[in-house]
Design a protein around this motif. Structure first.
Motif, PDB file in Angstrom:
ATOM      1  N   GLU A 167     -38.698   9.918  -3.800  1.00  0.00           N
ATOM      2  CA  GLU A 167     -40.071  10.354  -4.065  1.00  0.00           C
ATOM      3  C   GLU A 167     -40.356  11.758  -3.541  1.00  0.00           C
ATOM      4  O   GLU A 167     -41.185  12.452  -4.062  1.00  0.00           O
ATOM      5  N   GLY A 168     -39.679  12.167  -2.474  1.00  0.00           N
ATOM      6  CA  GLY A 168     -39.946  13.470  -1.869  1.00  0.00           C
ATOM      7  C   GLY A 168     -39.200  14.591  -2.562  1.00  0.00           C
ATOM      8  O   GLY A 168     -38.531  14.404  -3.576  1.00  0.00           O
ATOM      9  N   LYS A 169     -39.298  15.778  -1.972  1.00  0.00           N
ATOM     10  CA  LYS A 169     -38.600  16.937  -2.520  1.00  0.00           C
ATOM     11  C   LYS A 169     -37.087  16.781  -2.389  1.00  0.00           C
ATOM     12  O   LYS A 169     -36.331  17.231  -3.230  1.00  0.00           O
ATOM     13  N   VAL A 170     -36.671  16.150  -1.290  1.00  0.00           N
ATOM     14  CA  VAL A 170     -35.251  15.912  -1.041  1.00  0.00           C
ATOM     15  C   VAL A 170     -35.053  14.412  -0.908  1.00  0.00           C
ATOM     16  O   VAL A 170     -35.806  13.749  -0.196  1.00  0.00           O
ATOM     17  N   PRO A 171     -34.062  13.831  -1.586  1.00  0.00           N
ATOM     18  CA  PRO A 171     -33.819  12.392  -1.418  1.00  0.00           C
ATOM     19  C   PRO A 171     -33.604  12.050   0.058  1.00  0.00           C
ATOM     20  O   PRO A 171     -32.989  12.806   0.801  1.00  0.00           O
ATOM     21  N   LEU A 172     -34.143  10.913   0.492  1.00  0.00           N
ATOM     22  CA  LEU A 172     -34.065  10.492   1.884  1.00  0.00           C
ATOM     23  C   LEU A 172     -33.565   9.063   1.925  1.00  0.00           C
ATOM     24  O   LEU A 172     -34.051   8.199   1.200  1.00  0.00           O
ATOM     25  N   SER A 173     -32.604   8.805   2.791  1.00  0.00           N
ATOM     26  CA  SER A 173     -32.075   7.461   2.971  1.00  0.00           C
ATOM     27  C   SER A 173     -32.888   6.770   4.061  1.00  0.00           C
ATOM     28  O   SER A 173     -33.001   7.278   5.175  1.00  0.00           O
ATOM     29  N   LEU A 174     -33.473   5.615   3.744  1.00  0.00           N
ATOM     30  CA  LEU A 174     -34.284   4.855   4.695  1.00  0.00           C
ATOM     31  C   LEU A 174     -33.564   3.572   5.087  1.00  0.00           C
ATOM     32  O   LEU A 174     -32.907   2.948   4.248  1.00  0.00           O
ATOM     33  N   PRO A 175     -33.702   3.129   6.345  1.00  0.00           N
ATOM     34  CA  PRO A 175     -33.037   1.894   6.793  1.00  0.00           C
ATOM     35  C   PRO A 175     -33.778   0.658   6.274  1.00  0.00           C
ATOM     36  O   PRO A 175     -34.927   0.410   6.617  1.00  0.00           O
ATOM     37  N   LEU A 176     -33.081  -0.108   5.449  1.00  0.00           N
ATOM     38  CA  LEU A 176     -33.635  -1.318   4.858  1.00  0.00           C
ATOM     39  C   LEU A 176     -33.030  -2.523   5.572  1.00  0.00           C
ATOM     40  O   LEU A 176     -31.807  -2.653   5.648  1.00  0.00           O
ATOM     41  N   LEU A 177     -33.873  -3.404   6.106  1.00  0.00           N
ATOM     42  CA  LEU A 177     -33.395  -4.631   6.747  1.00  0.00           C
ATOM     43  C   LEU A 177     -33.142  -5.683   5.686  1.00  0.00           C
ATOM     44  O   LEU A 177     -33.947  -5.840   4.767  1.00  0.00           O
ATOM     45  N   ARG A 178     -32.045  -6.408   5.840  1.00  0.00           N
ATOM     46  CA  ARG A 178     -31.774  -7.522   4.938  1.00  0.00           C
ATOM     47  C   ARG A 178     -30.920  -8.548   5.672  1.00  0.00           C
ATOM     48  O   ARG A 178     -30.312  -8.264   6.699  1.00  0.00           O
ATOM     49  N   GLU A 179     -30.881  -9.745   5.092  1.00  0.00           N
ATOM     50  CA  GLU A 179     -30.038 -10.800   5.653  1.00  0.00           C
ATOM     51  C   GLU A 179     -28.573 -10.466   5.386  1.00  0.00           C
ATOM     52  O   GLU A 179     -28.238 -10.003   4.299  1.00  0.00           O
ATOM     53  N   LYS A 180     -27.723 -10.700   6.376  1.00  0.00           N
ATOM     54  CA  LYS A 180     -26.288 -10.574   6.142  1.00  0.00           C
ATOM     55  C   LYS A 180     -25.890 -11.671   5.169  1.00  0.00           C
ATOM     56  O   LYS A 180     -26.402 -12.787   5.243  1.00  0.00           O
ATOM     57  N   GLU A 181     -25.003 -11.359   4.268  1.00  0.00           N
ATOM     58  CA  GLU A 181     -24.618 -12.328   3.233  1.00  0.00           C
ATOM     59  C   GLU A 181     -24.141 -13.646   3.811  1.00  0.00           C
ATOM     60  O   GLU A 181     -24.486 -14.715   3.321  1.00  0.00           O
ATOM     61  N   GLU A 182     -23.360 -13.593   4.890  1.00  0.00           N
ATOM     62  CA  GLU A 182     -22.828 -14.825   5.468  1.00  0.00           C
ATOM     63  C   GLU A 182     -23.897 -15.669   6.157  1.00  0.00           C
ATOM     64  O   GLU A 182     -23.682 -16.834   6.449  1.00  0.00           O
ATOM     65  N   HIS A 183     -25.085 -15.075   6.410  1.00  0.00           N
ATOM     66  CA  HIS A 183     -26.163 -15.809   7.072  1.00  0.00           C
ATOM     67  C   HIS A 183     -27.355 -16.043   6.157  1.00  0.00           C
ATOM     68  O   HIS A 183     -28.377 -16.567   6.584  1.00  0.00           O
ATOM     69  N   ALA A 184     -27.260 -15.617   4.899  1.00  0.00           N
ATOM     70  CA  ALA A 184     -28.393 -15.707   3.977  1.00  0.00           C
ATOM     71  C   ALA A 184     -28.788 -17.158   3.733  1.00  0.00           C
ATOM     72  O   ALA A 184     -27.965 -17.992   3.408  1.00  0.00           O
ATOM     73  N   LYS A 185     -30.072 -17.429   3.956  1.00  0.00           N
ATOM     74  CA  LYS A 185     -30.605 -18.777   3.751  1.00  0.00           C
ATOM     75  C   LYS A 185     -31.782 -18.762   2.778  1.00  0.00           C
ATOM     76  O   LYS A 185     -32.486 -19.727   2.652  1.00  0.00           O
ATOM     77  N   GLY A 186     -32.010 -17.661   2.170  1.00  0.00           N
ATOM     78  CA  GLY A 186     -33.163 -17.549   1.287  1.00  0.00           C
ATOM     79  C   GLY A 186     -33.793 -16.193   1.476  1.00  0.00           C
ATOM     80  O   GLY A 186     -33.133 -15.243   1.872  1.00  0.00           O
ATOM     81  N   SER A 187     -35.058 -16.120   1.270  1.00  0.00           N
ATOM     82  CA  SER A 187     -35.740 -14.838   1.373  1.00  0.00           C
ATOM     83  C   SER A 187     -36.529 -14.752   2.674  1.00  0.00           C
ATOM     84  O   SER A 187     -37.711 -15.056   2.709  1.00  0.00           O
ATOM     85  N   ASP A 188     -35.861 -14.335   3.749  1.00  0.00           N
ATOM     86  CA  ASP A 188     -36.541 -14.160   5.033  1.00  0.00           C
ATOM     87  C   ASP A 188     -37.402 -12.904   5.055  1.00  0.00           C
ATOM     88  O   ASP A 188     -38.295 -12.780   5.874  1.00  0.00           O
TER      89      ASP A 188
END
Length: 184
Positions: free
Chosen positions: A103-124
């Motif tokens: 969205e900005g003038k320069v692309p920016l990488s933001l830290p996205l939290l997610r479940e690790k695949e081996e621990h995924a139990k649904g949509s936490d």
């Protein structure tokens, strides 16, 4: 006010300064709120200063808001991020991945939290909001951050009645809560 439930959100951002050891920053807030929906959606939250996460989001002008499902795993995650800036990668069931904001003038990488695949139990983490800083207000030892919502990630519930276990994690009386029964 400790008896008033508040929604829990984890805010993450990237410190864009060169030489930063760990550019990912994150914190739990229990002051998350909507401010307006039109003409563009604006959200708000409060941050006690000093805060490395606040500095990162103000410098990068972008941040992610992670809203959490109400369960023990997400309560533990929120507690881990409530102890000041959290850049830890040893989060047992969760990990940071990179989300590219263009969205900005320069692309920016933001830290996205997610479940690790081996621990995924649904949509936490049922949905995440990508925001840009709209305004900040200094109030005593806190900063009120107003953010414009640019995008939503994940699935936003259709306009239907929600069950208690589909609502987001809340915080009151120094503990995390799941919403109770509907009364009306």
């Amino acid at each position: 006010m400790r008896h008033v439930p508040h929604p829990v959100a984890i805010i993450t951002s990237t410190d864009p300064r060169n030489g930063s050891d760990s550019p990912a920053r994150g914190m739990t807030v229990s002051s998350f709120n909507t401010v307006s929906l039109s003409p563009s959606p604006i959200i708000s939250f409060n941050v006690r200063r000093p805060s490395e996460t606040l500095a990162a989001l103000l410098l990068s002008d972008r941040f992610l808001v992670h809203l959490l499902a109400p369960n023990l795993r997400t309560a533990a995650l929120a507690r881990a991020f409530s102890r000041g800036n959290n850049t830890r990668t040893e989060l047992e069931d969760f990990e940071f991945t990179q989300y590219l904001s263009e969205e900005g003038k320069v692309p920016l990488s933001l830290p996205l939290l997610r479940e690790k695949e081996e621990h995924a139990k649904g949509s936490d983490i049922p949905f995440v909001l990508e925001c840009k800083v709209h305004q900040q207000v200094q109030v005593n030892d806190h900063t009120v951050v107003l953010g414009q919502v640019l995008h939503t990630l994940g699935q936003i519930a259709e306009s239907r009645r929600s069950e208690a276990d589909e609502l987001c994690l809340t915080y009151a009386d120094t503990r995390f809560w799941r919403m109770g029964d509907q009364i009306d």
